[in-house]
Design an enzyme around this catalytic site. Structure first.
Site, PDB file in Angstrom:
ATOM      1  N   LYS A 119       0.828  -1.216   0.000  1.00 34.93           N
ATOM      2  CA  LYS A 119       0.000   0.000   0.000  1.00 34.93           C
ATOM      3  C   LYS A 119       0.858   1.261   0.000  1.00 34.93           C
ATOM      4  O   LYS A 119       0.335   2.376   0.138  1.00 34.93           O
ATOM      5  CB  LYS A 119      -0.898   0.025   1.243  1.00 34.93           C
ATOM      6  N   LYS A 200     -14.572 -22.943   2.674  1.00 34.74           N
ATOM      7  CA  LYS A 200     -14.333 -23.265   4.076  1.00 34.74           C
ATOM      8  C   LYS A 200     -15.200 -22.370   4.964  1.00 34.74           C
ATOM      9  O   LYS A 200     -15.261 -21.162   4.738  1.00 34.74           O
ATOM     10  CB  LYS A 200     -12.845 -23.041   4.390  1.00 34.74           C
ATOM     11  N   LYS A 203     -15.561 -17.127   9.726  1.00 33.63           N
ATOM     12  CA  LYS A 203     -16.123 -15.809  10.049  1.00 33.63           C
ATOM     13  C   LYS A 203     -15.823 -14.819   8.936  1.00 33.63           C
ATOM     14  O   LYS A 203     -16.655 -14.006   8.568  1.00 33.63           O
ATOM     15  CB  LYS A 203     -15.465 -15.250  11.324  1.00 33.63           C
TER      16      LYS A 203
HETATM   17  P1  ADP Z   1     -12.546 -18.452  11.501  1.00 32.13           P
HETATM   18  O1  ADP Z   1     -11.950 -18.988  10.205  1.00 32.13           O
HETATM   19  O2  ADP Z   1     -14.021 -18.517  11.506  1.00 32.13           O
HETATM   20  O3  ADP Z   1     -11.998 -17.087  11.856  1.00 32.13           O
HETATM   21  P2  ADP Z   1     -10.764 -19.324  13.536  1.00 32.13           P
HETATM   22  O4  ADP Z   1      -9.592 -19.011  12.676  1.00 32.13           O
HETATM   23  O5  ADP Z   1     -11.047 -18.456  14.728  1.00 32.13           O
HETATM   24  O6  ADP Z   1     -12.071 -19.431  12.632  1.00 32.13           O
HETATM   25  O7  ADP Z   1     -10.609 -20.839  13.996  1.00 32.13           O
HETATM   26  C1  ADP Z   1     -10.586 -21.317  15.307  1.00 32.13           C
HETATM   27  C2  ADP Z   1     -10.345 -22.815  15.236  1.00 32.13           C
HETATM   28  O8  ADP Z   1     -11.407 -23.477  14.516  1.00 32.13           O
HETATM   29  C3  ADP Z   1      -9.055 -23.194  14.500  1.00 32.13           C
HETATM   30  O9  ADP Z   1      -8.448 -24.280  15.195  1.00 32.13           O
HETATM   31  C4  ADP Z   1      -9.511 -23.633  13.136  1.00 32.13           C
HETATM   32  O10 ADP Z   1      -8.644 -24.598  12.563  1.00 32.13           O
HETATM   33  C5  ADP Z   1     -10.881 -24.228  13.418  1.00 32.13           C
HETATM   34  N1  ADP Z   1     -11.754 -24.028  12.236  1.00 32.13           N
HETATM   35  C6  ADP Z   1     -12.294 -22.850  11.828  1.00 32.13           C
HETATM   36  N2  ADP Z   1     -13.033 -23.015  10.714  1.00 32.13           N
HETATM   37  C7  ADP Z   1     -12.976 -24.325  10.399  1.00 32.13           C
HETATM   38  C8  ADP Z   1     -13.542 -25.119   9.351  1.00 32.13           C
HETATM   39  N3  ADP Z   1     -14.325 -24.597   8.419  1.00 32.13           N
HETATM   40  N4  ADP Z   1     -13.261 -26.443   9.327  1.00 32.13           N
HETATM   41  C9  ADP Z   1     -12.473 -26.993  10.287  1.00 32.13           C
HETATM   42  N5  ADP Z   1     -11.909 -26.297  11.294  1.00 32.13           N
HETATM   43  C10 ADP Z   1     -12.150 -24.983  11.369  1.00 32.13           C
END
Ligand code: ADP
Ligand code: TRP
Length: 331
Positions: A119, A200, A203
């Site tokens: 940026k 996938k 959030k």
């Molecule tokens: P997000 O992608 O919603 O921000 P986070 O990164 O906070 O989720 O993930 C928290 C935990 O949940 C991590 O250990 C991550 O590997 C697991 N996790 C999040 N989304 C998935 C998914 N779609 N499938 C499997 N595990 C997931």
């Protein structure tokens, strides 16, 4: 003596079923085999969450989510990072042995720098020292409890390697195994739970099925799953359908075989498939949701559970700090 496993949970945002099947359930399984410790990494969250009300709420939501999902605070140690001041004392100690260059190589920091450079912004714009030193606090979380194994997703492996590096530098300096070297427990084949749009569930993609949504909202969310334009009559392939993939998480083999044959025979429309998915999701999540609601209705009781966990954790943490101070000549 059982080996120690330690899981740190960053309290950011509402939990969804991807978190439940991808992280919470497998982490809770560890309590069968290990002396398991789980903590809410609230000071890690402070790096990015500056709204006090929001942070205060998500800490409770995430803690309640783990308890509702089956974490038994009598069998494991469950606490808030911020309740263990020794973690921050150890962080300061570790700082003295951590090369700045090691932190420069951290993926999260490098990604933030790269974004700034792209940026044409100042290299370190928007980067606070909490983000820069994130891996040192995480190393202290781990090392303070003599953790043997730290179950993490692939994105966190570098942080565990840094914790190993830091502990090794210290052990080498004092010529003794003063600190335990932790190992990462990575689930190579951990399933990726698909979201409403087939990507996938995350959030950041706004495609989640929340774990604790009330029944009506849950049904509405499931009805939003994206589908193709196949007609009701057309036979459908269960293996190419995220409704079916999600269905598998909530059902046994009998139910799966029977829905798969209805799919293949044709005659079932996407609307009906979603209704069937809602039925089994709701069947599984209702008791968890009821427990969650009950826990969230009594925050003082929830805080008490976390405080009792901290009381169990602090003597262990204090012993590590004491050991370190003695060998460092600060006793
Ligand atoms: P997000 O992608 O919603 O921000 P986070 O990164 O906070 O989720 O993930 C928290 C935990 O949940 C991590 O250990 C991550 O590997 C697991 N996790 C999040 N989304 C998935 C998914 N779609 N499938 C499997 N595990 C997931
Ligand atoms: N950094 C981890 C994450 O973003 C959370 C975390 C903080 C952690 N301290 C930890 C995980 C110690 C394991 C061990 O998910």
């Amino acid at each position: 003596m059982k080996k120690v496993s330690l899981t740190g949970i960053k309290p950011t945002g509402d939990l969804h079923i991807g978190n439940y099947f991808g992280a919470i359930k497998p982490a809770l399984e560890l309590a069968k085999e290990y002396d398991a410790r789980y903590f809410i990494a609230d000071y890690h969250a402070l790096n990015t969450m500056k709204d006090p009300k929001e942070l205060n709420t998500t800490i409770r939501q995430v803690a309640a989510g783990w308890l509702a999902s089956g974490l038994d605070p009598d069998k494991v140690i469950f606490y808030r990072q911020s309740s263990i001041p020794e973690v921050f004392e150890l962080t300061t100690m570790l700082m003295s042995f951590t090369a700045k260059g090691l932190m420069n190589r951290a993926h999260a920091y490098k990604a933030a720098v790269q974004e700034n450079n792209e940026k044409n912004d100042d290299t370190d714009a928007g980067i606070n020292m909490g983000l820069f030193t994130y891996p040192i606090l995480m190393a202290a979380d781990i090392i303070i409890f003599d953790s043997d194994i730290v179950p993490v997703g692939k994105d966190q492996v570098q942080h565990i390697e840094m914790a190993q590096d830091i502990a090794q530098v210290i052990n080498a300096n004092y010529g003794t195994q003063i600190l335990k070297i932790p190992q990462a427990g990575v689930q190579e084949d951990s399933a990726v739970i698909p979201g409403l749009d087939g990507r996938k569930m995350s959030k950041s993609y706004n495609n989640v099925i929340p774990l604790f949504a009330p029944e009506k909202a849950l049904r509405k969310t499931i009805m939003r799953i994206t589908t193709n334009s196949q007609t009701v009559e057309e036979p459908k392939n269960p293996d190419e359908c995220q409704i079916f993939q999600l269905y598998k998480l909530f059902t046994d083999e009998n139910e799966q075989t029977s829905l798969a044959s209805v799919y293949r025979a044709g005659g079932m429309g996407w609307g009906n498939a979603k209704e069937e998915l809602f039925r089994v999701v709701n069947r599984c999540l209702s008791p968890i949701r009821e427990r969650y609601d009950a826990i969230m209705a009594d925050i003082p009781a929830l805080d008490k559970i976390l405080e009792q966990g901290a009381e169990k954790a602090r003597p262990i943490a204090a012993a590590t700090v004491k050991r370190f101070r003695k060998i460092a000549g600060i006793d």
